[in-house]
Design a protein around this motif. Structure first.
Motif, PDB file in Angstrom:
ATOM      1  N   THR A  54       0.754  -1.320  -0.025  1.00  0.00           N
ATOM      2  CA  THR A  54       0.132  -0.046   0.050  1.00  0.00           C
ATOM      3  C   THR A  54       0.855   1.149  -0.139  1.00  0.00           C
ATOM      4  O   THR A  54       0.581   2.233  -0.723  1.00  0.00           O
ATOM      5  CB  THR A  54      -0.909   0.145   1.276  1.00  0.00           C
ATOM      6  OG1 THR A  54      -1.729  -1.082   1.354  1.00  0.00           O
ATOM      7  CG2 THR A  54      -1.670   1.225   1.265  1.00  0.00           C
ATOM      8  N   TYR A 104      -2.075   4.163   6.027  1.00  0.00           N
ATOM      9  CA  TYR A 104      -3.301   3.677   5.419  1.00  0.00           C
ATOM     10  C   TYR A 104      -3.823   2.496   5.407  1.00  0.00           C
ATOM     11  O   TYR A 104      -4.960   1.864   5.475  1.00  0.00           O
ATOM     12  CB  TYR A 104      -3.189   4.274   3.839  1.00  0.00           C
ATOM     13  CG  TYR A 104      -4.513   4.374   3.374  1.00  0.00           C
ATOM     14  CD1 TYR A 104      -5.512   5.369   3.398  1.00  0.00           C
ATOM     15  CD2 TYR A 104      -4.915   3.358   2.339  1.00  0.00           C
ATOM     16  CE1 TYR A 104      -6.738   5.304   2.828  1.00  0.00           C
ATOM     17  CE2 TYR A 104      -6.067   3.212   1.825  1.00  0.00           C
ATOM     18  CZ  TYR A 104      -6.929   4.056   2.022  1.00  0.00           C
ATOM     19  OH  TYR A 104      -8.147   4.288   1.322  1.00  0.00           O
ATOM     20  N   GLN A 105      -2.775   1.501   5.410  1.00  0.00           N
ATOM     21  CA  GLN A 105      -2.908  -0.050   5.112  1.00  0.00           C
ATOM     22  C   GLN A 105      -3.436  -0.324   6.834  1.00  0.00           C
ATOM     23  O   GLN A 105      -4.432  -1.296   6.899  1.00  0.00           O
ATOM     24  CB  GLN A 105      -1.760  -0.829   5.276  1.00  0.00           C
ATOM     25  CG  GLN A 105      -1.858  -2.425   5.074  1.00  0.00           C
ATOM     26  CD  GLN A 105      -3.109  -2.743   3.856  1.00  0.00           C
ATOM     27  OE1 GLN A 105      -2.644  -2.262   2.673  1.00  0.00           O
ATOM     28  NE2 GLN A 105      -3.834  -3.483   4.482  1.00  0.00           N
ATOM     29  N   ASP A 134      -6.977   0.594   6.707  1.00  0.00           N
ATOM     30  CA  ASP A 134      -7.765  -0.160   5.639  1.00  0.00           C
ATOM     31  C   ASP A 134      -8.157  -1.629   6.535  1.00  0.00           C
ATOM     32  O   ASP A 134      -9.098  -2.239   6.515  1.00  0.00           O
ATOM     33  CB  ASP A 134      -7.048  -0.435   4.631  1.00  0.00           C
ATOM     34  CG  ASP A 134      -8.100  -1.035   3.485  1.00  0.00           C
ATOM     35  OD1 ASP A 134      -9.137  -0.599   3.471  1.00  0.00           O
ATOM     36  OD2 ASP A 134      -7.748  -2.151   3.090  1.00  0.00           O
ATOM     37  N   ASP A 143     -12.050  -3.141   7.910  1.00  0.00           N
ATOM     38  CA  ASP A 143     -12.480  -4.740   7.938  1.00  0.00           C
ATOM     39  C   ASP A 143     -13.015  -5.154   9.355  1.00  0.00           C
ATOM     40  O   ASP A 143     -13.800  -6.138   9.175  1.00  0.00           O
ATOM     41  CB  ASP A 143     -11.232  -5.624   7.586  1.00  0.00           C
ATOM     42  CG  ASP A 143     -11.654  -6.968   7.531  1.00  0.00           C
ATOM     43  OD1 ASP A 143     -12.059  -7.299   6.601  1.00  0.00           O
ATOM     44  OD2 ASP A 143     -11.155  -7.872   8.557  1.00  0.00           O
ATOM     45  N   THR A 165     -16.284  -7.482   4.695  1.00  0.00           N
ATOM     46  CA  THR A 165     -15.493  -7.306   5.924  1.00  0.00           C
ATOM     47  C   THR A 165     -15.318  -8.413   6.686  1.00  0.00           C
ATOM     48  O   THR A 165     -16.138  -9.310   6.408  1.00  0.00           O
ATOM     49  CB  THR A 165     -15.873  -5.863   6.466  1.00  0.00           C
ATOM     50  OG1 THR A 165     -17.080  -6.142   6.902  1.00  0.00           O
ATOM     51  CG2 THR A 165     -15.892  -4.700   5.711  1.00  0.00           C
TER      52      THR A 165
END
Length: 290
Positions: free
Chosen positions: A179, A216-217, A220, A224, A236
């Motif tokens: 990412t 950001y990862q 993310d 989930d 998710t």
């Protein structure tokens, strides 16, 4: 200078208009054009092209049509990666951005080919828009075997592999490659476009690129856990069940949030050299998981 809300309201429609127009005009086979455009135009935050443009703006560069073309090339490359990540051989997802994934809509072979086509077309647009071999080199390195694709390989190779589940160094590297590399490239390409020479500004932007790309990862992965499939626009609550190794499975919910908060603080502080808060405001996208 505009704040991020104003910036997004101005440039997101411009990005979308360029993508829609040129995906129709630049591809001879109209059915294949529709297949490619389906995933590109399915929605999304246009985060990477906006970061590219926002970095240009932060360096006092007046954004022009060539810059929009380069930014849209970045988005094509990002979308190629999503199409391939969703395939049955990879993450096997049925929905992306609230719509059927490409292979569920058109077929697996068609989805593979759409991704295969979006990658070189994205590089073509970047080359035409930037007129700068450095930007092309930055993006190709970022998505190649030592970047995004290499990170995806590590993700696949480590799934259901208990030997790496407690290896924080491995997980950080994998997530960065998956990412962070493409987000960092979006910033580095803008620096190259402007030919910025102020070392303090370059250092600040590189720190922002690293902290945002790394965080950001984590964000993310938290999506989930804390959002429903309807809210996220994709499946998710599946990473841990499928044996994925990531920051969340390593640290748990509370410590992952603390790691994210620390990266946000570091990233925002790095941008104090700039009068505008435009880039720093990208971190506010994380509020819904904090």
């Amino acid at each position: 200078m505009m704040n991020l809300t104003e910036f997004r309201h101005k440039y997101t429609p411009i990005i979308n208009s360029f993508l829609e127009k040129h995906l129709e005009e630049d591809i001879d086979n109209k059915k294949f054009s529709n297949i490619m455009a389906y995933s590109v135009m399915a929605g999304g935050k246009r985060l990477r092209p906006l970061i590219y443009l926002a970095t240009l703006a932060s360096l006092d560069h007046e954004i022009n049509e060539d810059d929009i073309k380069t930014a849209c090339g970045i988005e094509l490359i990002h979308t190629y990666s999503l199409i391939h990540d969703d395939l049955p051989a990879m993450d096997n997802d049925d929905y992306r951005r609230g719509k059927l994934t490409s292979h569920k809509k058109w077929g697996e072979a068609e989805a593979i080919l759409a991704g295969d086509a979006l990658l070189p077309l994205g590089i073509q647009w970047i080359a035409q828009g930037s007129k700068n071999i450095t930007e092309v080199e930055i993006i190709t390195k970022a998505v190649g075997p030592n970047g995004m694709v290499g990170g995806q390989y590590l993700d696949i190779d480590s799934t259901n592999n208990s030997s790496v589940k407690d290896n924080g160094e491995f997980i950080s590297k994998m997530e960065w490659l998956k990412t962070g590399c493409l987000l960092q490239a979006s910033v580095e390409m803008a620096i190259a476009k402007v030919a910025e020479t102020d070392k303090n500004k370059i250092t600040a932007l590189n720190k922002f690129a690293y902290t945002f790309g790394r965080s950001y990862q984590i964000y993310d992965d938290l999506v989930d856990v804390v959002e429903s499939s309807q809210e996220a626009g994709k499946a998710t609550h599946k990473d841990e069940a499928e044996g994925k190794n990531n920051t969340f499975t390593l640290l748990g919910l509370d410590e992952s949030r603390q790691e994210l908060i620390a990266l946000v603080d570091e990233g925002k502080k790095s941008l104090d050299i700039f009068e505008s808060s435009l880039l720093a405001e990208f971190f506010d996208l994380y509020q819904k998981v904090l």
